[in-house]
Scaffold this motif. Structure first.
Motif, PDB file in Angstrom:
ATOM      1  N   GLY A 179       0.810  -1.220   0.000  1.00  0.00           N
ATOM      2  CA  GLY A 179       0.000   0.000   0.000  1.00  0.00           C
ATOM      3  C   GLY A 179       0.842   1.267   0.000  1.00  0.00           C
ATOM      4  N   LEU A 180       1.945   1.255  -0.739  1.00  0.00           N
ATOM      5  CA  LEU A 180       2.865   2.390  -0.760  1.00  0.00           C
ATOM      6  C   LEU A 180       2.726   3.239  -2.022  1.00  0.00           C
ATOM      7  CD1 LEU A 180       6.069   0.529   0.530  1.00  0.00           C
ATOM      8  CD2 LEU A 180       4.438   1.899   1.857  1.00  0.00           C
ATOM      9  N   ILE A 181       1.588   3.174  -2.667  1.00  0.00           N
ATOM     10  CA  ILE A 181       1.372   3.927  -3.904  1.00  0.00           C
ATOM     11  C   ILE A 181       1.179   5.405  -3.552  1.00  0.00           C
ATOM     12  CG2 ILE A 181      -0.151   4.247  -5.882  1.00  0.00           C
ATOM     13  CD1 ILE A 181      -0.725   1.192  -5.677  1.00  0.00           C
ATOM     14  N   THR A 182       2.003   6.250  -4.156  1.00  0.00           N
ATOM     15  CA  THR A 182       1.940   7.693  -3.907  1.00  0.00           C
ATOM     16  C   THR A 182       1.856   8.440  -5.228  1.00  0.00           C
ATOM     17  OG1 THR A 182       4.341   7.984  -4.018  1.00  0.00           O
ATOM     18  CG2 THR A 182       3.408   7.456  -1.840  1.00  0.00           C
ATOM     19  N   ASN A 183       1.462   9.698  -5.160  1.00  0.00           N
ATOM     20  CA  ASN A 183       1.441  10.519  -6.370  1.00  0.00           C
ATOM     21  C   ASN A 183       2.848  10.667  -6.949  1.00  0.00           C
ATOM     22  OD1 ASN A 183      -1.325  10.903  -6.378  1.00  0.00           O
ATOM     23  ND2 ASN A 183      -1.195  12.729  -5.093  1.00  0.00           N
ATOM     24  N   PHE A 184       3.851  10.808  -6.063  1.00  0.00           N
ATOM     25  CA  PHE A 184       5.237  10.880  -6.530  1.00  0.00           C
ATOM     26  C   PHE A 184       5.591   9.636  -7.335  1.00  0.00           C
ATOM     27  CE2 PHE A 184       9.658   9.586  -6.002  1.00  0.00           C
ATOM     28  CZ  PHE A 184      10.318  10.684  -6.546  1.00  0.00           C
ATOM     29  N   LYS A 212       3.610   7.527  -8.879  1.00  0.00           N
ATOM     30  CA  LYS A 212       2.850   7.460 -10.126  1.00  0.00           C
ATOM     31  C   LYS A 212       3.501   8.293 -11.224  1.00  0.00           C
ATOM     32  CE  LYS A 212      -1.658   6.863  -7.915  1.00  0.00           C
ATOM     33  NZ  LYS A 212      -2.952   7.516  -7.654  1.00  0.00           N
ATOM     34  N   ILE A 213       4.136   9.378 -10.826  1.00  0.00           N
ATOM     35  CA  ILE A 213       4.788  10.263 -11.801  1.00  0.00           C
ATOM     36  C   ILE A 213       6.240   9.834 -12.036  1.00  0.00           C
ATOM     37  CG2 ILE A 213       5.607  12.626 -12.185  1.00  0.00           C
ATOM     38  CD1 ILE A 213       3.072  13.529 -10.617  1.00  0.00           C
ATOM     39  N   ALA A 214       6.973   9.581 -10.956  1.00  0.00           N
ATOM     40  CA  ALA A 214       8.406   9.309 -11.072  1.00  0.00           C
ATOM     41  C   ALA A 214       8.716   7.952 -11.692  1.00  0.00           C
ATOM     42  CB  ALA A 214       9.069   9.417  -9.704  1.00  0.00           C
ATOM     43  N   ASP A 215       7.905   6.937 -11.415  1.00  0.00           N
ATOM     44  CA  ASP A 215       8.197   5.599 -11.925  1.00  0.00           C
ATOM     45  C   ASP A 215       8.232   5.557 -13.457  1.00  0.00           C
ATOM     46  OD1 ASP A 215       8.654   2.688 -11.291  1.00  0.00           O
ATOM     47  OD2 ASP A 215       6.868   2.557 -12.563  1.00  0.00           O
ATOM     48  N   ARG A 248      -0.869  10.893 -20.805  1.00  0.00           N
ATOM     49  CA  ARG A 248      -1.335  10.424 -19.495  1.00  0.00           C
ATOM     50  C   ARG A 248      -1.495  11.591 -18.522  1.00  0.00           C
ATOM     51  NH1 ARG A 248       1.836   4.734 -18.523  1.00  0.00           N
ATOM     52  NH2 ARG A 248       0.029   3.461 -18.973  1.00  0.00           N
ATOM     53  N   PHE A 249      -0.545  12.537 -18.565  1.00  0.00           N
ATOM     54  CA  PHE A 249      -0.650  13.709 -17.695  1.00  0.00           C
ATOM     55  C   PHE A 249      -1.822  14.596 -18.107  1.00  0.00           C
ATOM     56  CE2 PHE A 249       4.008  13.029 -16.818  1.00  0.00           C
ATOM     57  CZ  PHE A 249       3.826  12.699 -15.493  1.00  0.00           C
TER      58      PHE A 249
END
Length: 187
Positions: free
Chosen positions: A61-66, A68-71, A111-112
């Motif tokens: 459960g470590l999904i973050t907005n960072f 989602k963008i950085a990966d 996507r953005f």
């Protein structure tokens, strides 16, 4: 959810590996020597961190907005730098690199743009594209590819297959983005 977690640290580490990967390709003193193997190792570790950070983010459960963008940016930096370096080193035609990069960065940008309507998750085709590109890049990285003609041919064929999957999945993502936007604007 705190931004500083193991999944995001691995993503950041992957981004930080890119300059070292490029350096290893450029620093290859003897044509296709030891530093080429260093580049293979860095690429392999970086690609493993891609799988590992995703698995950890989902399972813990470590999904973050960072994340989602950085990966996806980390992925594009790594694979994009490999393709650009191969073209600079005259190992891969520029047109292949350009088509793949236009698709990769174009879909990332789309996507953005459509994120306000919903998230476009990675499709099976997108995952296949990543695997195909990774295999093609590893084949191009191997020092033997440049000394064994048959392996060079295999690497080029796999790269062409990766290119085809990249283009087809890019078109599929364009269609999904259009459908996502259309559905959101209807409501």
């Amino acid at each position: 959810m705190p931004t500083l977690n193991i999944a995001n640290v691995l993503t950041t580490l992957r981004i930080l590996m890119v300059p070292f990967f490029i350096w290893a390709l450029v620093a290859d003193e003897k044509e296709y020597g030891l530093m080429r193997w260093v580049a293979v190792a860095i690429f392999a570790v970086a690609m493993y961190t891609d799988k590992l950070d995703g698995d950890l983010a989902r399972s813990r459960g470590l999904i973050t907005n960072f994340g989602k963008i950085a990966d996806p940016i980390a992925d594009k930096l790594l694979t994009g730098s490999a393709l650009v370096m191969f073209s600079i080193l005259a190992e891969l035609p520029w047109w292949i690199t350009i088509v793949i990069l236009v698709r990769e960065w174009g879909i990332t940008l789309i996507r953005f743009v459509v994120i306000r309507y919903g998230v476009m998750a990675a499709s099976r085709g997108g995952k296949l594209k990543t695997v195909m590109q990774t295999v093609a890049i590893v084949l191009y990285l191997l020092p033997w590819t440049h000394t064994l003609d048959w392996l060079g041919v295999v690497a080029f064929i796999v790269m062409l297959l990766a290119l085809a999957v990249t283009v087809v999945t890019g078109l599929d993502y364009l269609l999904k983005a259009w459908q996502l936007r259309a559905a959101a604007t209807r409501d």
